[in-house]
Design an enzyme around this catalytic site. Structure first.
Site, PDB file in Angstrom:
ATOM      1  N   GLY A 183      20.819  37.062  42.827  1.00  0.00           N
ATOM      2  CA  GLY A 183      20.890  36.714  41.414  1.00  0.00           C
ATOM      3  C   GLY A 183      21.753  37.685  40.642  1.00  0.00           C
ATOM      4  N   HIS A 447      37.390  55.566  11.870  1.00  0.00           N
ATOM      5  CA  HIS A 447      38.220  56.081  12.963  1.00  0.00           C
ATOM      6  C   HIS A 447      37.830  57.521  13.256  1.00  0.00           C
ATOM      7  CE1 HIS A 447      41.711  56.765  15.487  1.00  0.00           C
ATOM      8  NE2 HIS A 447      41.922  57.900  14.837  1.00  0.00           N
TER       9      HIS A 447
END
Ligand SMILES: Cc1cc2nc3c(=O)[nH]c(=O)nc-3n(C[C@H](O)[C@H](O)[C@H](O)COP(=O)(O)OP(=O)(O)OC[C@H]3O[C@@H](n4cnc5c(N)ncnc54)[C@H](O)[C@@H]3O)c2cc1C
Length: 468
Positions: A183, A447
């Protein structure tokens, strides 16, 4: 029989669905009982799901960071895994949070009843405690929040050492040399990530054509590439035909979609093929509560076919996610209290996989958007061009935005890479506010941050990219 105790609402199951619903019910003035068969509150998520897996993943991340510390000018001694210490950290986090849930129940005057709850005719819940001691609660409304258990393939039996589910994988006392995981959904991929970092040679086998099948195709492809780079083998389009327990572990016969067959060997087989709703012992026979493959059928207010009986979380046929269970619980309780809650928009529920690299998404994939007739436009931005990603050495992956060309509507956000599971919150808010793609780049991103990748992907969708 003891005198029935009377409640406005009785909730069966104390997972993130049940306990959050109980708090909301108390806030709305409903006299509430919470029935839990286990000794601790918190459900799968807290005890054998979200929280312990993330604790193991954090230990794996610390281990990988320590191993690579020299790159950042840090000298360590020998870096070693201390599995007992890993489990100690995990257990202390789980215990502390379970105490927190207990505290919240007390704070909100919620009656916690320990035992197995079953519907017993209209307006009654029978609770069977240890020693078969029974009591009956009278309740105007009942909310079923019994959750789910791991599913096995026919003929498989967990032995706790060679054949295990996610539950046993959380507390293995050894690191297998080889591990086979059936899975490639979120659970399988998270354990592949954990045990690979811990030192196992991991192979993931998936029946569908790609890993993380609920994600956008490009994300699945990138994830497969990232796992390959980490040395994790992935076999897609491959199904298991036979499992044999042998002295040294397991032998698993598999068949590829193209017809090729082989036998894989491993010390441990971890079966992560999904979950089964726990609806079979809730006293639903003879009621108007309808089931579909074991899931309880509900309407947008989480109401079952039986008036005054509601169901939420892993018990209903919606994605098995803790945050969704909690939201469904709030909708159900507000409907019970006579408010007029918004039904959940299932296109706006985030998915998150906390593996290395992380994956998170919300909204429509490119493929689904096209299937639904949208005029699709896509914008991407790689973390390799983000300065903050360069600083922390996590430059793999990208942000992919899916939009509709006609009105610039944002349809989906798909992220693979550093802190994807945190970054997705911006996508969740943007979709909730019906944002255009343009609004995403007008929003100023600090930033240097990883979140700049969102703004840049939005710019790229408009062919205005600055840094890439
Ligand atoms: C390994 C793993 C990792 C996961 N990681 C994440 C993740 O990172 N993020 C995420 O969103 N989801 C994750 N999930 C899924 C998440 O755990 C489930 O979606 C969530 O727990 C469902 O909540 P629930 O309230 O519906 O049920 P559950 O959390 O399963 O709680 C149900 C509770 O009901 C009790 N109960 C059952 N029947 C009865 C009864 N008859 N009487 C009394 N009590 C009863 C159970 O003992 C249990 O405590 C993970 C799951 C697994 C297995």
């Amino acid at each position: 029989m003891a005198d029935p105790k009377a409640f406005d609402l009785t909730i069966i199951g104390s997972g993130p669905g049940g306990y959050v619903a109980a708090i909301r019910a108390a806030q709305l003035g409903l006299k509430t009982a919470l029935v839990e068969k286990l000794s601790a509150l918190g459900g799968t998520c807290l005890h054998v799901g979200c929280i312990p897996t993330k604790a193991l993943l954090h230990s794996a991340e610390v281990l990988d960071t320590a191993r690579g510390a020299a790159r950042y000018g840090i000298t360590t001694g020998e870096v070693k895994l201390d599995l007992a210490g890993v489990h100690k950290h995990k257990t202390s986090v789980v215990r502390r949070l379970a105490k927190g849930v207990e505290f919240l129940m007390k704070k909100n005057a919620i009656t916690v009843v320990n035992g197995h709850g079953r519907l017993q005719g209209p307006g009654r819940v029978e609770v069977t405690a240890a020693g078969e001691k029974k009591e009956t609660l009278a309740s105007r409304n009942v909310l079923l929040a019994a959750g789910s258990v791991a599913k096995l393939l026919p003929g498989m039996k967990v032995d706790g050492a060679r054949l295990i589910t996610s539950t046993e994988a959380l507390s293995l006392e050894f690191v297998p040399q080889t591990m086979l995981i059936l899975g490639a959904g979120a659970v399988g991929m998270e354990f592949a990530s954990i045990y690979s970092s811990f030192g196992s040679k991991v192979t993931v086998v998936e029946m569908l054509p790609r890993v993380l099948p609920v994600e956008d195709d490009d994300i699945s492809a990138e994830m497969r590439k990232a796992f390959r780079k980490r040395g994790i083998a992935v076999k897609v389009d491959t199904r298991v035909t036979d499992v044999k327990m042998v002295d040294k572990g397991v032998e698993v016969a598999v068949e590829e979609a193209g017809g090729g067959r082989e036998t894989l060997q491993a010390d441990v087989l971890l079966v992560a093929v999904g979950r089964r709703p726990l609806s079979d012992d809730l006293g639903l026979k003879g009621t108007k509560v309808e089931l579909d493959r074991g899931y309880v059928k509900v309407d947008g207010m989480m109401r079952t076919g039986e008036p005054t009986v509601y169901a939420i979380g892993d018990l209903v046929p919606t994605p098995a996610l803790a945050h969704l269970a909690s939201h469904e619980g709030i909708v159900a309780v507000e409907a019970i209290a006579g408010l007029n809650p918004h039904p959940i928009n299932y296109d706006q529920v985030p998915n998150a996989t906390y593996s290395e690299p992380e994956v998170a998404s919300i909204g429509l994939s490119e493929r689904v958007a096209k299937e639904r007739g949208h005029k699709v436009k896509v914008g991407r931005f790689p973390f390799a061009a983000i300065s903050k990603a360069g600083i922390s050495g996590a430059q793999e992956g990208f942000v992919k935005l899916v939009g509709d060309e006609r009105y610039d509507e944002l349809l989906g956000v798909h992220i693979i890479g550093p802190k994807a599971t945190e970054l997705i919150a911006e996508g969740a808010l943007a979709l909730r506010l019906e944002s255009t793609v343009e609004e995403l780049f007008h929003a100023v991103h600090a930033h240097p941050t990883l979140s700049e990748a969102m703004g840049e992907a939005a710019l790229n969708l408009h062919a205005r990219g600055i840094h890439f």
